[in-house]
Design an enzyme around this catalytic site. Structure first.
Site, PDB file in Angstrom:
ATOM      1  N   ARG A  84      -9.647  -8.531  10.350  1.00 24.30           N
ATOM      2  CA  ARG A  84      -9.517  -9.491   9.251  1.00 24.30           C
ATOM      3  C   ARG A  84     -10.356 -10.739   9.527  1.00 24.30           C
ATOM      4  O   ARG A  84     -10.028 -11.838   9.113  1.00 24.30           O
ATOM      5  CB  ARG A  84      -8.054  -9.910   9.070  1.00 24.30           C
ATOM      6  N   CYS A  87      -4.615 -17.865  13.964  1.00 28.34           N
ATOM      7  CA  CYS A  87      -4.204 -17.189  15.200  1.00 28.34           C
ATOM      8  C   CYS A  87      -4.374 -18.177  16.354  1.00 28.34           C
ATOM      9  O   CYS A  87      -5.088 -19.169  16.230  1.00 28.34           O
ATOM     10  CB  CYS A  87      -5.091 -15.976  15.484  1.00 28.34           C
ATOM     11  N   ASP A 125     -11.849  -0.881  12.911  1.00 28.13           N
ATOM     12  CA  ASP A 125     -12.215  -0.901  11.498  1.00 28.13           C
ATOM     13  C   ASP A 125     -13.667  -1.338  11.326  1.00 28.13           C
ATOM     14  O   ASP A 125     -14.268  -1.905  12.237  1.00 28.13           O
ATOM     15  CB  ASP A 125     -11.277  -1.853  10.735  1.00 28.13           C
ATOM     16  N   ASP A 127      -7.772   3.609   9.908  1.00 29.78           N
ATOM     17  CA  ASP A 127      -7.412   3.006   8.628  1.00 29.78           C
ATOM     18  C   ASP A 127      -8.537   3.370   7.664  1.00 29.78           C
ATOM     19  O   ASP A 127      -9.691   3.006   7.891  1.00 29.78           O
ATOM     20  CB  ASP A 127      -7.255   1.484   8.768  1.00 29.78           C
ATOM     21  N   ARG A 184       0.834  -1.201   0.000  1.00 30.76           N
ATOM     22  CA  ARG A 184       0.000   0.000   0.000  1.00 30.76           C
ATOM     23  C   ARG A 184       0.868   1.250   0.000  1.00 30.76           C
ATOM     24  O   ARG A 184       0.572   2.221  -0.671  1.00 30.76           O
ATOM     25  CB  ARG A 184      -0.907  -0.038   1.229  1.00 30.76           C
ATOM     26  N   TYR A 185       1.932   1.242   0.801  1.00 26.39           N
ATOM     27  CA  TYR A 185       2.862   2.375   0.871  1.00 26.39           C
ATOM     28  C   TYR A 185       4.122   2.001   0.082  1.00 26.39           C
ATOM     29  O   TYR A 185       4.510   0.827   0.071  1.00 26.39           O
ATOM     30  CB  TYR A 185       3.282   2.626   2.318  1.00 26.39           C
ATOM     31  N   ARG A 203       7.095   0.052   2.269  1.00 28.99           N
ATOM     32  CA  ARG A 203       6.857  -1.087   3.173  1.00 28.99           C
ATOM     33  C   ARG A 203       5.719  -1.959   2.656  1.00 28.99           C
ATOM     34  O   ARG A 203       4.791  -1.466   2.024  1.00 28.99           O
ATOM     35  CB  ARG A 203       6.570  -0.607   4.594  1.00 28.99           C
ATOM     36  N   LYS A 239      -3.427   4.591   6.562  1.00 30.12           N
ATOM     37  CA  LYS A 239      -3.859   5.104   7.860  1.00 30.12           C
ATOM     38  C   LYS A 239      -3.777   6.628   7.916  1.00 30.12           C
ATOM     39  O   LYS A 239      -2.838   7.204   7.387  1.00 30.12           O
ATOM     40  CB  LYS A 239      -2.973   4.511   8.959  1.00 30.12           C
ATOM     41  N   CYS A 251     -11.945  -8.609  15.387  1.00 28.41           N
ATOM     42  CA  CYS A 251     -10.835  -8.668  14.426  1.00 28.41           C
ATOM     43  C   CYS A 251     -11.172  -7.989  13.096  1.00 28.41           C
ATOM     44  O   CYS A 251     -12.221  -8.237  12.507  1.00 28.41           O
ATOM     45  CB  CYS A 251     -10.465 -10.119  14.161  1.00 28.41           C
ATOM     46  N   CYS A 304     -10.023 -12.844  18.090  1.00 26.67           N
ATOM     47  CA  CYS A 304     -10.598 -11.685  18.751  1.00 26.67           C
ATOM     48  C   CYS A 304     -11.934 -11.376  18.101  1.00 26.67           C
ATOM     49  O   CYS A 304     -12.046 -11.396  16.870  1.00 26.67           O
ATOM     50  CB  CYS A 304      -9.651 -10.499  18.609  1.00 26.67           C
TER      51      CYS A 304
HETATM   52  C1  LIG Z   1      -0.651  -0.453   8.601  1.00 23.63           C
HETATM   53  C2  LIG Z   1      -0.002  -0.897   7.386  1.00 23.63           C
HETATM   54  C3  LIG Z   1       1.386  -0.787   7.210  1.00 23.63           C
HETATM   55  C4  LIG Z   1       2.292  -0.265   8.278  1.00 23.63           C
HETATM   56  O1  LIG Z   1       2.064   1.077   8.437  1.00 23.63           O
HETATM   57  P1  LIG Z   1       2.854   1.887   9.546  1.00 23.63           P
HETATM   58  O2  LIG Z   1       2.105   3.162   9.602  1.00 23.63           O
HETATM   59  O3  LIG Z   1       4.239   2.013   9.022  1.00 23.63           O
HETATM   60  O4  LIG Z   1       2.835   1.111  10.798  1.00 23.63           O
HETATM   61  C5  LIG Z   1       1.943  -1.180   6.025  1.00 23.63           C
HETATM   62  N1  LIG Z   1       1.189  -1.678   5.040  1.00 23.63           N
HETATM   63  C6  LIG Z   1      -0.142  -1.799   5.164  1.00 23.63           C
HETATM   64  C7  LIG Z   1      -0.903  -2.371   4.044  1.00 23.63           C
HETATM   65  C8  LIG Z   1      -0.782  -1.433   6.346  1.00 23.63           C
HETATM   66  O5  LIG Z   1      -2.109  -1.591   6.473  1.00 23.63           O
HETATM   67  S1  SF4 Z   2      -6.965  -9.229  15.827  1.00 27.38           S
HETATM   68 FE1  SF4 Z   2      -7.447 -10.809  14.288  1.00 27.38          FE
HETATM   69  S2  SF4 Z   2      -5.480 -11.275  13.322  1.00 27.38           S
HETATM   70 FE2  SF4 Z   2      -5.026 -10.256  15.291  1.00 27.38          FE
HETATM   71  S3  SF4 Z   2      -4.805 -11.931  16.822  1.00 27.38           S
HETATM   72 FE3  SF4 Z   2      -6.938 -11.222  16.884  1.00 27.38          FE
HETATM   73  S4  SF4 Z   2      -8.001 -12.608  15.501  1.00 27.38           S
HETATM   74 FE4  SF4 Z   2      -5.841 -12.780  14.987  1.00 27.38          FE
END
Ligand SMILES: *Cc1c(COP(=O)(O)O)cnc(C)c1O
Ligand code: SF4
Length: 344
Positions: free
Chosen positions: A110, A101, A270, A307, A88-89, A92, A314, A108, A105
């Site tokens: 995801r 996991c 989210d 996000d 995305r960035y 990174r 973010k 979560c 949670c």
């Molecule tokens: C959150 C995230 C990151 C890391 O972002 P930081 O602001 O550097 O912690 C990198 N890639 C994606 C896709 C993310 O959602």
């Molecule tokens: S937030 Fe989602 S991905 Fe993270 S530990 Fe909990 S269940 Fe797993």
């Protein structure tokens, strides 16, 4: 005690009545359920309103999906050039070697992707994901997430960290995990050794939402990580009824710093399906974050982030302290709420 993977396991562990399990049965069909033996023991005798209980034990409220909620709230899929990578960035990427996991949670982000059936990358797919990183010299930091990467065997984890270390342009490997507070005994010498590699800095971000998660066992696991020379970051989700009050946040962030973890992000929850009962409003979050300034030191202040739905990354969501005054200068607010003019 055995791990719980279903509502009937939770009934057997005495954490749910059969009636409560029946009421939540639709939830367990849709979203994964798991608690480690360690957490089951900690939860013994806690009521449903307990901040630990509410994070892990399913509730019927999860069957309600609010209109604004989405299956992929932060747009992981839209930004995935190869399986297991989210880019995305520019500098990174996320690397997701598995979708399992130790615990699931209830809030979560995801939740539609993670679960025991959530596929892990095959060895070939993992190599293709690592090849993507190798082929992109702009990638300086690799965020290993999932699922929970600390569930990987030390051998597999070490393979990932060492392969990344061998890529000249990768400077940092950051692993996101809940294991130190969900199954602290998993933080073994073998795991710590697997995190180290010669040509990369390994950081670990630990997901913790309430001070009660920092038990003696969890503090031990965190100390082992810190003493292995690994810098630790804290990642927290702001959750209604769990930590959305000044005293809980203060206790949590002091607890993190006391255990050598720098609070990094406080995430606004989210828009994941079936999680609206956990979501405060942004205005409530901003008021809480503003109030923290006067209560705890700068070390204890995470960045409050949102996000942006759709895969846009973010956005810092904290309220402003310094505003234009409309006359070419500024007004700065101090921690007591008093305002001061600034010219310069
Ligand atoms: C959150 C995230 C990151 C890391 O972002 P930081 O602001 O550097 O912690 C990198 N890639 C994606 C896709 C993310 O959602
Ligand atoms: S937030 Fe989602 S991905 Fe993270 S530990 Fe909990 S269940 Fe797993």
């Amino acid at each position: 005690m055995k791990a719980a993977h279903s509502l009937s396991d939770l009934v057997a562990a005495g954490l749910m009545t059969p009636e409560a399990a029946e009421a939540a049965s639709g939830v367990a069909d849709r979203y994964a359920v798991a608690l480690t033996p360690y957490l089951l023991e900690k939860l013994e005798g806690t009521p449903p309103g307990d901040p630990l209980y509410a994070q892990y034990v399913p509730s019927p409220e999860e069957t309600y999906t609010a209109p604004e909620e989405r299956a992929d709230p932060i747009g992981d899929v839209a930004r995935s050039p190869v399986k297991g990578i989210v880019h995305r960035y520019p500098d990174r990427v996320l690397l997701k070697p598995l979708h399992a996991c130790a615990v699931y949670c209830r809030f979560c982000f995801r939740r539609e992707m993670v679960g025991p059936g959530g596929e892990a990358l095959s060895p070939d797919e993992l190599d293709a994901a690592l090849a993507y990183v190798r082929a992109h010299p702009e990638v300086w930091e690799v965020v290993v997430t999932g699922g929970d990467p600390f569930l990987l065997s030390p051998r597999r984890l070490s393979y990932i960290v060492r392969t990344l270390s061998d890529i000249p342009h990768v400077g940092v490997v950051r692993l996101h995990t809940r294991i130190p507070v969900a199954d602290p005994a998993r933080v073994t010498t073998e795991l710590l050794d697997a995190l180290k590699a010669p040509d990369v800095a390994t950081w670990v971000a630990v997901h913790v939402n309430h001070a009660s998660e920092l038990t003696e066992e969890a503090r031990g696991a965190l100390a082992r990580l810190a003493e292995a020379g690994i810098p630790l970051l804290g990642q927290t989700v702001l959750l209604k009824g769990i930590n959305d009050d000044a005293a809980s946040l203060e206790a949590l962030f002091r607890g993190l710093v006391r255990n050598r973890i720098k609070p990094y992000y406080l995430h606004h929850p989210d828009l994941a399906a079936g999680t609206s009962h956990f979501r405060p409003t942004l205005a409530e979050g901003q008021a809480l974050v503003k109030g923290l300034r006067g209560r705890v030191s700068g070390l204890c202040q995470p960045t409050y982030v949102l996000d942006i739905p759709g895969g846009h990354g973010k956005a810092p969501a904290a309220p402003g302290w310094v505003q234009p005054d409309g006359e070419g200068g500024y007004v700065a607010e101090d921690f007591t709420g008093a305002t001061h003019r600034y010219r310069g």
